[in-house]
Design a protein around this motif. Structure first.
Motif, PDB file in Angstrom:
ATOM      1  N   HIS A 172       0.810  -1.655  -0.148  1.00 57.00           N
ATOM      2  CA  HIS A 172       0.101   0.100   0.186  1.00 57.00           C
ATOM      3  C   HIS A 172       0.989   1.744  -0.104  1.00 57.00           C
ATOM      4  O   HIS A 172       0.639   2.114  -0.357  1.00 57.00           O
ATOM      5  CB  HIS A 172      -1.063   0.159   1.505  1.00 57.00           C
ATOM      6  CG  HIS A 172      -1.786   1.587   1.089  1.00 57.00           C
ATOM      7  ND1 HIS A 172      -2.418   1.114   0.519  1.00 57.00           N
ATOM      8  CD2 HIS A 172      -1.936   2.266   1.618  1.00 57.00           C
ATOM      9  CE1 HIS A 172      -3.219   2.102   0.821  1.00 57.00           C
ATOM     10  NE2 HIS A 172      -2.988   2.928   1.334  1.00 57.00           N
ATOM     11  N   THR A 173       1.879   1.392   1.121  1.00 59.85           N
ATOM     12  CA  THR A 173       2.725   3.094   1.173  1.00 59.85           C
ATOM     13  C   THR A 173       3.584   3.004  -0.064  1.00 59.85           C
ATOM     14  O   THR A 173       3.971   3.800  -0.641  1.00 59.85           O
ATOM     15  CB  THR A 173       4.240   2.535   2.143  1.00 59.85           C
ATOM     16  OG1 THR A 173       4.576   1.618   2.088  1.00 59.85           O
ATOM     17  CG2 THR A 173       3.099   1.898   3.109  1.00 59.85           C
ATOM     18  N   HIS A 174       3.833   1.988  -0.825  1.00 58.84           N
ATOM     19  CA  HIS A 174       5.273   2.074  -1.898  1.00 58.84           C
ATOM     20  C   HIS A 174       5.847   2.814  -1.403  1.00 58.84           C
ATOM     21  O   HIS A 174       6.499   3.515  -1.923  1.00 58.84           O
ATOM     22  CB  HIS A 174       3.960   3.091  -3.129  1.00 58.84           C
ATOM     23  CG  HIS A 174       3.478   2.577  -3.940  1.00 58.84           C
ATOM     24  ND1 HIS A 174       2.969   1.981  -5.127  1.00 58.84           N
ATOM     25  CD2 HIS A 174       1.887   2.137  -3.658  1.00 58.84           C
ATOM     26  CE1 HIS A 174       2.568   0.835  -5.588  1.00 58.84           C
ATOM     27  NE2 HIS A 174       1.223   1.688  -4.580  1.00 58.84           N
ATOM     28  N   ARG A 175       5.985   3.024   0.175  1.00 64.28           N
ATOM     29  CA  ARG A 175       7.338   3.767   0.674  1.00 64.28           C
ATOM     30  C   ARG A 175       7.470   5.405  -0.390  1.00 64.28           C
ATOM     31  O   ARG A 175       8.252   6.228  -0.101  1.00 64.28           O
ATOM     32  CB  ARG A 175       7.970   3.023   0.194  1.00 64.28           C
ATOM     33  CG  ARG A 175       9.307   3.870   1.527  1.00 64.28           C
ATOM     34  CD  ARG A 175      10.643   2.902   1.023  1.00 64.28           C
ATOM     35  NE  ARG A 175      11.588   3.365   3.050  1.00 64.28           N
ATOM     36  CZ  ARG A 175      12.517   3.501   2.288  1.00 64.28           C
ATOM     37  NH1 ARG A 175      13.635   2.233   1.544  1.00 64.28           N
ATOM     38  NH2 ARG A 175      13.538   4.277   3.791  1.00 64.28           N
ATOM     39  N   GLY A 176       6.113   5.639  -0.382  1.00 65.09           N
ATOM     40  CA  GLY A 176       5.969   7.400  -0.424  1.00 65.09           C
ATOM     41  C   GLY A 176       5.876   7.668  -2.275  1.00 65.09           C
ATOM     42  O   GLY A 176       5.328   7.968  -2.960  1.00 65.09           O
ATOM     43  N   ASP A 225       6.972   2.493   6.411  1.00 65.14           N
ATOM     44  CA  ASP A 225       6.425   2.850   5.361  1.00 65.14           C
ATOM     45  C   ASP A 225       7.060   1.710   4.451  1.00 65.14           C
ATOM     46  O   ASP A 225       7.117   1.187   2.864  1.00 65.14           O
ATOM     47  CB  ASP A 225       6.717   3.524   4.961  1.00 65.14           C
ATOM     48  CG  ASP A 225       8.395   4.399   5.064  1.00 65.14           C
ATOM     49  OD1 ASP A 225       8.860   3.354   5.258  1.00 65.14           O
ATOM     50  OD2 ASP A 225       8.931   5.314   4.421  1.00 65.14           O
ATOM     51  N   GLY A 226       7.902   0.653   4.669  1.00 65.20           N
ATOM     52  CA  GLY A 226       8.756  -0.458   4.434  1.00 65.20           C
ATOM     53  C   GLY A 226       9.613  -1.011   4.583  1.00 65.20           C
ATOM     54  O   GLY A 226      10.276  -0.575   6.177  1.00 65.20           O
ATOM     55  N   GLY A 227       9.751  -2.781   4.944  1.00 68.47           N
ATOM     56  CA  GLY A 227      11.135  -3.548   5.496  1.00 68.47           C
ATOM     57  C   GLY A 227       9.959  -3.696   6.849  1.00 68.47           C
ATOM     58  O   GLY A 227       9.197  -4.189   6.525  1.00 68.47           O
ATOM     59  N   VAL A 249       6.579  -4.927   5.405  1.00 68.31           N
ATOM     60  CA  VAL A 249       5.951  -4.150   4.556  1.00 68.31           C
ATOM     61  C   VAL A 249       6.798  -3.635   3.316  1.00 68.31           C
ATOM     62  O   VAL A 249       7.866  -3.688   3.042  1.00 68.31           O
ATOM     63  CB  VAL A 249       5.541  -2.488   4.687  1.00 68.31           C
ATOM     64  CG1 VAL A 249       4.872  -1.413   3.862  1.00 68.31           C
ATOM     65  CG2 VAL A 249       4.757  -2.800   5.821  1.00 68.31           C
ATOM     66  N   ASN A 250       6.231  -4.085   1.645  1.00 65.63           N
ATOM     67  CA  ASN A 250       6.864  -4.229   0.685  1.00 65.63           C
ATOM     68  C   ASN A 250       6.743  -2.648   0.104  1.00 65.63           C
ATOM     69  O   ASN A 250       4.842  -1.951  -0.163  1.00 65.63           O
ATOM     70  CB  ASN A 250       6.429  -5.408  -0.174  1.00 65.63           C
ATOM     71  CG  ASN A 250       6.755  -4.867  -1.389  1.00 65.63           C
ATOM     72  OD1 ASN A 250       6.449  -4.324  -2.458  1.00 65.63           O
ATOM     73  ND2 ASN A 250       7.839  -6.478  -1.837  1.00 65.63           N
ATOM     74  N   ARG A 251       7.795  -2.180  -0.656  1.00 61.91           N
ATOM     75  CA  ARG A 251       7.369  -1.364  -1.739  1.00 61.91           C
ATOM     76  C   ARG A 251       6.475  -1.216  -3.099  1.00 61.91           C
ATOM     77  O   ARG A 251       5.945  -0.273  -3.325  1.00 61.91           O
ATOM     78  CB  ARG A 251       8.867  -0.667  -1.760  1.00 61.91           C
ATOM     79  CG  ARG A 251       9.694  -0.010  -0.465  1.00 61.91           C
ATOM     80  CD  ARG A 251      11.132   0.202  -0.873  1.00 61.91           C
ATOM     81  NE  ARG A 251      11.799  -0.544  -2.172  1.00 61.91           N
ATOM     82  CZ  ARG A 251      12.994  -0.710  -2.063  1.00 61.91           C
ATOM     83  NH1 ARG A 251      13.038  -0.980  -0.334  1.00 61.91           N
ATOM     84  NH2 ARG A 251      13.873  -1.600  -2.164  1.00 61.91           N
ATOM     85  N   GLY A 252       6.653  -2.551  -2.687  1.00 60.62           N
ATOM     86  CA  GLY A 252       5.620  -2.706  -4.436  1.00 60.62           C
ATOM     87  C   GLY A 252       6.832  -2.427  -5.355  1.00 60.62           C
ATOM     88  O   GLY A 252       7.679  -1.810  -5.372  1.00 60.62           O
ATOM     89  N   SER A 253       6.415  -3.079  -6.402  1.00 61.90           N
ATOM     90  CA  SER A 253       7.454  -3.525  -8.265  1.00 61.90           C
ATOM     91  C   SER A 253       6.815  -2.095  -8.957  1.00 61.90           C
ATOM     92  O   SER A 253       6.958  -2.183  -9.827  1.00 61.90           O
ATOM     93  CB  SER A 253       7.161  -4.545  -8.378  1.00 61.90           C
ATOM     94  OG  SER A 253       5.876  -5.268  -9.036  1.00 61.90           O
ATOM     95  N   GLY A 254       5.532  -1.953  -8.569  1.00 61.67           N
ATOM     96  CA  GLY A 254       4.390  -0.751  -9.604  1.00 61.67           C
ATOM     97  C   GLY A 254       4.496   0.773  -8.919  1.00 61.67           C
ATOM     98  O   GLY A 254       5.451   1.258  -8.534  1.00 61.67           O
TER      99      GLY A 254
END
Length: 198
Positions: free
Chosen positions: A122-126, A142-144, A156-161
């Motif tokens: 969800h967060t995309h780490r911003g 926000d990630g990790g 929390v995954n930052r996402g790949s997209g």
């Protein structure tokens, strides 16, 4: 898995369908599945070969119990009303590794100890500065990896997209591999994730 325009993406479902883990593939809804149109999103997820957990849990005997909940966006769009995390996590065996799939990285303190690992995104780490500053204020991480105490962890995954503009700044995409290693004393443990950023 689904964001924005989802017409003519059947070839993407074909690619996902080629991934065949021994114990199956599991997913939960995020807010973008509801934004894109939940009926189309559910059809895509099914065509891609995922088992969608919408306020459900699945037990893989002797291996793991997976609990999945809908994103809160689904409350107006057909989410199971009685499928609360507290109810889903209650009464689960303590000798089993409990994996909680939940799109947003939020948690209730009283749930710590009722699961071993929560996987969120969800967060995309911003994704783009200065959104990263806002995200840090909204969520506990926000990630990790975050130790929630009482034997529970949140990753929390930052996402790949991306969402919105197809751009990331100071937040590289991420694919995470997490190994669960069975210890000789019978309790599994989490091996800190190896991040693949690109």
């Amino acid at each position: 898995l689904v964001d924005g325009q989802i017409d003519n993406i059947s070839s993407m479902a074909d690619r996902f369908r080629q991934i065949n883990p021994s114990y199956g593939k599991f997913a939960v809804t995020g807010n973008h599945e509801f934004h894109a149109g939940i009926a189309h999103a559910l059809a895509f997820i099914k065509a891609a070969g995922f088992t969608l957990l919408r306020g459900e849990r699945v037990d893989i005997p002797g291996v793991i119990t997976i609990v999945g909940v809908d994103d809160p966006s689904g409350r107006r769009n057909g989410s199971p009303e009685n499928a609360t995390e507290a109810r889903l996590l209650s009464g689960l065996p303590k000798d089993r590794f409990i994996l909680l799939l939940k799109h947003r990285p939020t948690f209730e303190k009283e749930d710590a100890g009722h699961f071993d690992l929560q996987l969120s995104g969800h967060t995309h780490r911003g994704q783009i500065f200065p959104f990263s500053l806002i995200i840090k204020e909204m969520y506990p991480i926000d990630g990790g990896l975050l130790d929630l105490g009482n034997g529970s962890f949140l990753y929390v995954n930052r996402g790949s997209g991306t969402w919105g503009p197809p751009l990331r700044f100071l937040s590289p995409p991420e694919v995470t591999i997490i190994d669960l290693v069975h210890k000789k004393d019978g309790k599994d443990r989490i091996v800190y994730p190896l991040n693949k950023s690109g």
